[in-house]
Design a protein around this motif. Structure first.
Motif, mmCIF file in Angstrom:
data_model
loop_
_atom_site.group_PDB
_atom_site.id
_atom_site.type_symbol
_atom_site.label_atom_id
_atom_site.label_comp_id
_atom_site.label_asym_id
_atom_site.label_seq_id
_atom_site.Cartn_x
_atom_site.Cartn_y
_atom_site.Cartn_z
ATOM 1 N N ASP A 182 -35.847 -29.802 -0.360
ATOM 2 C CA ASP A 182 -37.139 -30.891 0.265
ATOM 3 C C ASP A 182 -36.011 -31.643 1.407
ATOM 4 O O ASP A 182 -36.456 -32.201 1.843
ATOM 5 C CB ASP A 182 -36.037 -31.458 -0.862
ATOM 6 N N GLU A 185 -38.357 -32.910 3.809
ATOM 7 C CA GLU A 185 -39.340 -34.509 3.510
ATOM 8 C C GLU A 185 -38.178 -35.033 3.497
ATOM 9 O O GLU A 185 -38.688 -35.925 4.460
ATOM 10 C CB GLU A 185 -39.437 -33.533 2.091
ATOM 11 N N ARG A 280 -45.387 -42.072 -2.694
ATOM 12 C CA ARG A 280 -45.442 -41.100 -3.140
ATOM 13 C C ARG A 280 -45.629 -41.237 -4.183
ATOM 14 O O ARG A 280 -44.988 -41.151 -5.811
ATOM 15 C CB ARG A 280 -44.438 -40.206 -2.700
ATOM 16 N N ARG A 303 -42.303 -35.090 -7.960
ATOM 17 C CA ARG A 303 -42.156 -35.144 -5.927
ATOM 18 C C ARG A 303 -43.164 -36.645 -5.940
ATOM 19 O O ARG A 303 -44.590 -35.871 -6.023
ATOM 20 C CB ARG A 303 -41.908 -34.272 -5.020
#
Length: 310
Positions: A182, A185, A280, A303
């Motif tokens: 991650d 991100e 998201r 996610r």
């Protein structure tokens, strides 16, 4: 109308879709035709009975699910001045005995609502209220100013990701903790430093910030392991009370409690429209598949948000 209800605690199999009368808004209330409603971990805790066992939700023969909502105003009660029929809105249902947001319609106080962001879909907008207000309030509780340091656990999650963006906008140096995969991100969301999830969190963070960070927001419930990264006299913000560590080394430990703040939610929606907050969506499901949403969320590794569409 259809709504999600629990009549006994247990696994996803106890979730029911039932027909109930369309609610009428009372004084200061607004009825929203639901376009989308996010599923959050608090829904899982409600369904399992964990919230009731902890004394955070009174026992009741029926428990209605759903906090986040995006939709359109359908009717308003006496004294409502901020909204009118046809307005696109988002809102947070926190304490309300009637049907929750995972329904075809929901009634909320006008103070719990805000104009929906204009640049995203209702499905995306439905992900903002709970995690947005939680992230914002958590950051406010740290009292940090530009140039100070913040540790965010669970930085790849909904709350943690928004904390990273809000902190970066204020000039706060953020150390993000998440899974190794991650890192791109969370750095893209404003984290200055990254630490892969580890059992020796305090030592790993102190190698980057000698002396320890000024504050911690513990979105991953790491507890005392994250507290070890905090300097003496710093501030620790816990999102879940049982994971709040003791205030060792003269630290201040506070538990964030979110509430329906429509005015601040409107400001967060404006940040979405300005491109400064990222929403998201992992998956969109029909209301009838609420049990599937609970199974996916409980399994972990999601996610983005799971969103129900009536």
């Amino acid at each position: 109308m259809r709504a999600v209800v629990v009549r006994r605690f247990g696994g996803p199999e106890v979730l029911e879709i039932v027909d109930v009368p369309v609610p009428e808004p009372g004084p200061g209330e607004v009825r929203v035709r639901v376009a989308a409603a996010a599923v959050n971990r608090i829904d899982l805790s409600t369904r399992s009975g964990a919230l009731t066992a902890a004394g955070l939700l009174p026992p009741a023969p029926e428990v209605w699910l759903g906090w986040d909502v995006a939709g359109v105003v359908e009717a308003v009660g006496p004294g409502v001045s901020r909204f009118r029929a046809g307005d696109a809105v988002i809102g947070l249902r926190d304490v309300l005995p009637a049907a929750g947001a995972q329904a075809e319609r929901v009634v909320l106080e006008q103070a719990a609502l805000a104009p929906a962001p204009r640049t995203v879909s209702p499905v995306e907008a439905a992900t903002l209220p709970l995690i947005g207000l939680t992230a914002d309030r958590s950051l406010a509780l740290t009292g940090l100013a530009a140039g100070q340091t913040l540790l965010v656990t669970g930085a790849a999650g909904g709350v943690g990701g928004l904390v990273c963006e809000l902190a970066a906008a204020r000039g706060i140096r953020t150390v993000a903790v998440a899974g190794a995969a991650d890192e791109p991100e969370v750095r893209g969301r404003g984290a200055a430093e990254f630490v892969a999830r580890t059992d020796r969190l305090g030592a790993a963070v102190r190698r980057l910030v000698p002396g320890g960070v000024d504050a911690v927001i513990d979105a991953a419930c790491a507890g005392v392991a994250a507290h070890a990264a905090l300097r003496g006299g710093g501030t620790f913000v816990a999102l879940v009370a049982p994971y709040a560590p003791p205030p060792l080394r003269a630290t201040r430990v506070v538990v964030q409690e979110v509430y329906a703040d429509g005015a601040r939610l409107a400001e967060l929606a404006a940040l979405v429209d300005a491109g400064r907050l990222t929403l998201r969506v992992a998956r969109e499901l029909p209301l009838a598949e609420v049990a599937t949403a609970h199974e996916l969320l409980a399994a972990g590794g999601v996610r983005g948000r799971l969103v129900l569409v009536p």
